[in-house]
Design a protein around this motif. Structure first.
Motif, PDB file in Angstrom:
ATOM      1  N   VAL A 288       4.691   0.313   1.765  1.00 18.77           N
ATOM      2  CA  VAL A 288       4.762  -0.534   2.863  1.00 18.77           C
ATOM      3  C   VAL A 288       3.890  -1.793   2.643  1.00 18.77           C
ATOM      4  CG1 VAL A 288       5.475   1.122   4.501  1.00 18.77           C
ATOM      5  CG2 VAL A 288       3.111   0.423   4.333  1.00 18.77           C
ATOM      6  N   THR A 289       4.550  -2.899   3.379  1.00 18.08           N
ATOM      7  CA  THR A 289       3.768  -4.116   3.285  1.00 18.08           C
ATOM      8  C   THR A 289       2.807  -4.185   4.385  1.00 18.08           C
ATOM      9  OG1 THR A 289       5.302  -5.176   1.952  1.00 18.08           O
ATOM     10  CG2 THR A 289       3.717  -6.629   3.105  1.00 18.08           C
ATOM     11  N   VAL A 290       1.480  -4.446   4.342  1.00 17.03           N
ATOM     12  CA  VAL A 290       0.472  -4.690   5.267  1.00 17.03           C
ATOM     13  C   VAL A 290       0.007  -6.060   5.427  1.00 17.03           C
ATOM     14  CG1 VAL A 290       0.052  -2.013   5.412  1.00 17.03           C
ATOM     15  CG2 VAL A 290      -1.300  -3.537   4.215  1.00 17.03           C
ATOM     16  N   SER A 291      -0.530  -6.417   6.518  1.00 14.50           N
ATOM     17  CA  SER A 291      -1.231  -7.556   6.745  1.00 14.50           C
ATOM     18  C   SER A 291      -2.512  -7.400   7.490  1.00 14.50           C
ATOM     19  CB  SER A 291      -0.534  -8.415   7.810  1.00 14.50           C
ATOM     20  OG  SER A 291      -1.198  -9.736   7.797  1.00 14.50           O
TER      21      SER A 291
ATOM     22  N   PRO B  62      -8.839  -9.391   3.766  1.00 16.24           N
ATOM     23  CA  PRO B  62      -9.030  -8.609   2.617  1.00 16.24           C
ATOM     24  C   PRO B  62      -9.788  -7.221   2.529  1.00 16.24           C
ATOM     25  CG  PRO B  62      -9.033 -11.186   2.330  1.00 16.24           C
ATOM     26  CD  PRO B  62      -9.086 -10.699   3.735  1.00 16.24           C
ATOM     27  N   GLU B  63     -10.903  -7.361   3.335  1.00 15.08           N
ATOM     28  CA  GLU B  63     -11.793  -6.092   3.073  1.00 15.08           C
ATOM     29  C   GLU B  63     -11.282  -4.990   3.923  1.00 15.08           C
ATOM     30  OE1 GLU B  63     -16.173  -7.579   1.902  1.00 15.08           O
ATOM     31  OE2 GLU B  63     -15.533  -8.320   4.268  1.00 15.08           O
ATOM     32  N   LYS B  64     -10.247  -5.108   4.665  1.00 17.13           N
ATOM     33  CA  LYS B  64      -9.573  -4.234   5.528  1.00 17.13           C
ATOM     34  C   LYS B  64      -8.424  -3.667   5.091  1.00 17.13           C
ATOM     35  CE  LYS B  64     -12.316  -5.129   9.639  1.00 17.13           C
ATOM     36  NZ  LYS B  64     -12.104  -5.271  11.174  1.00 17.13           N
ATOM     37  N   LEU B  65      -7.794  -4.176   4.080  1.00 16.98           N
ATOM     38  CA  LEU B  65      -6.515  -3.922   3.312  1.00 16.98           C
ATOM     39  C   LEU B  65      -6.676  -2.342   2.977  1.00 16.98           C
ATOM     40  CD1 LEU B  65      -5.566  -6.752   1.011  1.00 16.98           C
ATOM     41  CD2 LEU B  65      -4.396  -5.999   3.300  1.00 16.98           C
ATOM     42  N   PRO B  66      -5.964  -1.478   3.467  1.00 14.08           N
ATOM     43  CA  PRO B  66      -5.967   0.177   3.210  1.00 14.08           C
ATOM     44  C   PRO B  66      -5.450   0.266   1.814  1.00 14.08           C
ATOM     45  CG  PRO B  66      -3.757  -0.260   4.441  1.00 14.08           C
ATOM     46  CD  PRO B  66      -4.651  -1.553   4.352  1.00 14.08           C
ATOM     47  N   GLU B  67      -5.782   1.086   1.247  1.00 12.10           N
ATOM     48  CA  GLU B  67      -5.555   1.851  -0.327  1.00 12.10           C
ATOM     49  C   GLU B  67      -4.238   2.741   0.038  1.00 12.10           C
ATOM     50  OE1 GLU B  67      -5.984   0.734  -3.090  1.00 12.10           O
ATOM     51  OE2 GLU B  67      -7.764  -0.624  -2.138  1.00 12.10           O
ATOM     52  N   GLY B  68      -4.114   3.220   0.951  1.00 11.09           N
ATOM     53  CA  GLY B  68      -3.038   4.145   1.272  1.00 11.09           C
ATOM     54  C   GLY B  68      -2.847   4.470   2.927  1.00 11.09           C
ATOM     55  N   ILE B  69      -1.799   4.632   3.334  1.00 10.80           N
ATOM     56  CA  ILE B  69      -1.392   5.226   4.691  1.00 10.80           C
ATOM     57  C   ILE B  69      -1.219   6.691   4.941  1.00 10.80           C
ATOM     58  CG2 ILE B  69      -0.089   4.773   6.777  1.00 10.80           C
ATOM     59  CD1 ILE B  69       0.010   1.846   5.972  1.00 10.80           C
ATOM     60  N   ASP B  70      -1.807   7.503   5.502  1.00  8.14           N
ATOM     61  CA  ASP B  70      -1.376   8.813   5.657  1.00  8.14           C
ATOM     62  C   ASP B  70      -0.450   8.888   6.681  1.00  8.14           C
ATOM     63  OD1 ASP B  70      -3.281   9.573   3.369  1.00  8.14           O
ATOM     64  OD2 ASP B  70      -5.087   9.896   4.969  1.00  8.14           O
ATOM     65  N   VAL B  71       0.645   9.843   6.220  1.00  5.23           N
ATOM     66  CA  VAL B  71       1.689  10.024   7.422  1.00  5.23           C
ATOM     67  C   VAL B  71       1.597  11.610   7.383  1.00  5.23           C
ATOM     68  CG1 VAL B  71       4.112   9.961   7.892  1.00  5.23           C
ATOM     69  CG2 VAL B  71       2.876   8.022   6.713  1.00  5.23           C
TER      70      VAL B  71
ATOM     71  N   ILE C 194       1.401  -3.276   9.974  1.00  3.62           N
ATOM     72  CA  ILE C 194       2.468  -3.090   9.059  1.00  3.62           C
ATOM     73  C   ILE C 194       3.402  -4.054   9.245  1.00  3.62           C
ATOM     74  CG2 ILE C 194       4.353  -1.560   8.179  1.00  3.62           C
ATOM     75  CD1 ILE C 194       2.306   0.782   9.229  1.00  3.62           C
ATOM     76  N   VAL C 195       4.080  -4.831   8.104  1.00  2.00           N
ATOM     77  CA  VAL C 195       5.003  -5.862   8.004  1.00  2.00           C
ATOM     78  C   VAL C 195       6.475  -5.293   7.866  1.00  2.00           C
ATOM     79  CG1 VAL C 195       5.510  -8.117   7.189  1.00  2.00           C
ATOM     80  CG2 VAL C 195       3.091  -7.465   7.562  1.00  2.00           C
ATOM     81  N   THR C 196       6.355  -4.365   7.157  1.00  2.00           N
ATOM     82  CA  THR C 196       7.736  -3.591   6.721  1.00  2.00           C
ATOM     83  C   THR C 196       8.550  -3.515   8.073  1.00  2.00           C
ATOM     84  OG1 THR C 196       6.751  -2.585   4.756  1.00  2.00           O
ATOM     85  CG2 THR C 196       8.843  -1.756   5.510  1.00  2.00           C
ATOM     86  N   ASP C 197       9.843  -3.624   7.968  1.00  6.86           N
ATOM     87  CA  ASP C 197      10.590  -3.460   9.088  1.00  6.86           C
ATOM     88  C   ASP C 197      10.559  -2.117   9.779  1.00  6.86           C
ATOM     89  OD1 ASP C 197      12.937  -2.960  10.666  1.00  6.86           O
ATOM     90  OD2 ASP C 197      14.438  -3.942   9.533  1.00  6.86           O
TER      91      ASP C 197
ATOM     92  N   THR D 167       0.980  -1.218  -0.075  1.00  5.56           N
ATOM     93  CA  THR D 167      -0.023   0.007  -0.120  1.00  5.56           C
ATOM     94  C   THR D 167       0.822   1.100  -0.029  1.00  5.56           C
ATOM     95  OG1 THR D 167      -1.849   1.037   0.882  1.00  5.56           O
ATOM     96  CG2 THR D 167      -0.310   0.183   2.585  1.00  5.56           C
ATOM     97  N   GLU D 168       0.374   2.207  -0.392  1.00  4.23           N
ATOM     98  CA  GLU D 168       1.199   3.505  -0.837  1.00  4.23           C
ATOM     99  C   GLU D 168       1.163   4.313   0.506  1.00  4.23           C
ATOM    100  OE1 GLU D 168      -0.403   5.882  -3.939  1.00  4.23           O
ATOM    101  OE2 GLU D 168       0.399   4.392  -5.563  1.00  4.23           O
ATOM    102  N   ILE D 169       2.459   5.160   0.604  1.00  6.95           N
ATOM    103  CA  ILE D 169       2.508   6.007   1.564  1.00  6.95           C
ATOM    104  C   ILE D 169       1.971   7.470   1.434  1.00  6.95           C
ATOM    105  CG2 ILE D 169       4.202   7.332   3.358  1.00  6.95           C
ATOM    106  CD1 ILE D 169       5.625   4.723   3.361  1.00  6.95           C
ATOM    107  N   ASN D 170       1.101   8.089   2.065  1.00  6.35           N
ATOM    108  CA  ASN D 170       0.800   9.369   1.423  1.00  6.35           C
ATOM    109  C   ASN D 170       1.347  10.424   2.627  1.00  6.35           C
ATOM    110  OD1 ASN D 170      -0.931   8.283  -0.704  1.00  6.35           O
ATOM    111  ND2 ASN D 170      -2.329   7.869   0.769  1.00  6.35           N
ATOM    112  N   LEU D 171       1.863  11.396   2.105  1.00  5.28           N
ATOM    113  CA  LEU D 171       2.459  12.375   2.967  1.00  5.28           C
ATOM    114  C   LEU D 171       1.489  13.407   3.254  1.00  5.28           C
ATOM    115  CD1 LEU D 171       6.296  12.802   2.228  1.00  5.28           C
ATOM    116  CD2 LEU D 171       5.169  11.296   3.636  1.00  5.28           C
ATOM    117  N   VAL D 172       1.104  13.773   4.387  1.00 11.70           N
ATOM    118  CA  VAL D 172       0.128  14.773   4.756  1.00 11.70           C
ATOM    119  C   VAL D 172       0.724  15.947   5.432  1.00 11.70           C
ATOM    120  CG1 VAL D 172      -2.152  15.222   5.788  1.00 11.70           C
ATOM    121  CG2 VAL D 172      -1.690  13.044   4.738  1.00 11.70           C
TER     122      VAL D 172
END
Length: 204
Positions: free
Chosen positions: A128-131, A134-143, A167-170, A104-109
């Motif tokens: 980033v990789t998220v777990s 299926p229906e709760k997978l985000p289309e993006g994460i606002d930062v 979030i699975v990413t390190d 999923t994409e990272i969106n800077l806010v």
């Protein structure tokens, strides 16, 4: 909530069938995964592209194959380099009650306080990789970067926890940093000199 996508089963031979499908505005695709044998299908390119624009790449697509309703996620899509038309799509069937991983994409806010003070923003991580189910997978994460000052950075570990996904990413992966303009120029100058040395060595 799953989005309905109409698909048709297709033959895989002869090779000319793929060209025929593309002339009809359809894209060769395949679906496999949870309780589904690998099945060649075709989808309408215009409809699929519209659904992606409106709902995002992590949308659950509800399809029907062999009289059976299947929930799927987009695993991979291929585009023609020149025309930018879809050339192939791979869907993976999923169990809605089991977690799966997706990008999923990272969106800077916001605007960083450090940038307002003359610093330069450098983003080093864009997805980033998220777990999640299926229906709760985000289309993006606002930062939110509005509080970042010059010399500060944000890493995965700084992001607030979310009950819908993990979030699975390190956790130590850096997302964004604010540097002094002079410091950044020195780094670029140093990096810019390196290719020349490598190039000279290659010529020898």
């Amino acid at each position: 909530m799953a989005v309905s996508l109409k698909v048709e089963e297709r033959a895989t031979r002869p090779r000319s069938i793929r060209n025929k499908l593309r002339h009809e505005g359809k894209v060769p695709a395949i679906v496999n995964g949870y309780q589904v044998e690998s099945t060649p299908i075709s989808i309408d390119e215009r409809e699929f592209s519209r659904l992606l624009r409106e709902n995002g790449a992590n949308t659950v697509f509800a399809i029907e194959i062999g009289g059976k309703k299947v929930n799927t996620l987009l695993r991979e899509s291929q585009l023609d380099t020149f025309t930018r038309h879809l050339t192939h799509v791979e869907l993976v069937s999923v169990n809605l009650s089991e977690e799966t991983e997706a990008e999923t994409e990272i969106n800077l806010v916001g605007e960083s306080a450090g940038v307002k003070a003359g610093g330069v923003l450098t983003q080093t991580l864009y997805t980033v990789t998220v777990s999640a189910t299926p229906e709760k997978l985000p289309e993006g994460i606002d930062v939110d970067i509005s509080g970042l000052e010059i010399g500060q950075a944000l890493a995965i570990s700084d992001l607030p926890k979310n009950t819908d996904y993990t979030i699975v990413t390190d956790a130590e992966e850096q997302i964004v940093a604010i540097q002094e303009a002079q410091e950044l120029s020195e780094e670029e100058a140093t990096e810019g000199a390196e290719p020349e040395v490598i190039g000279q060595a290659t010529e020898e």
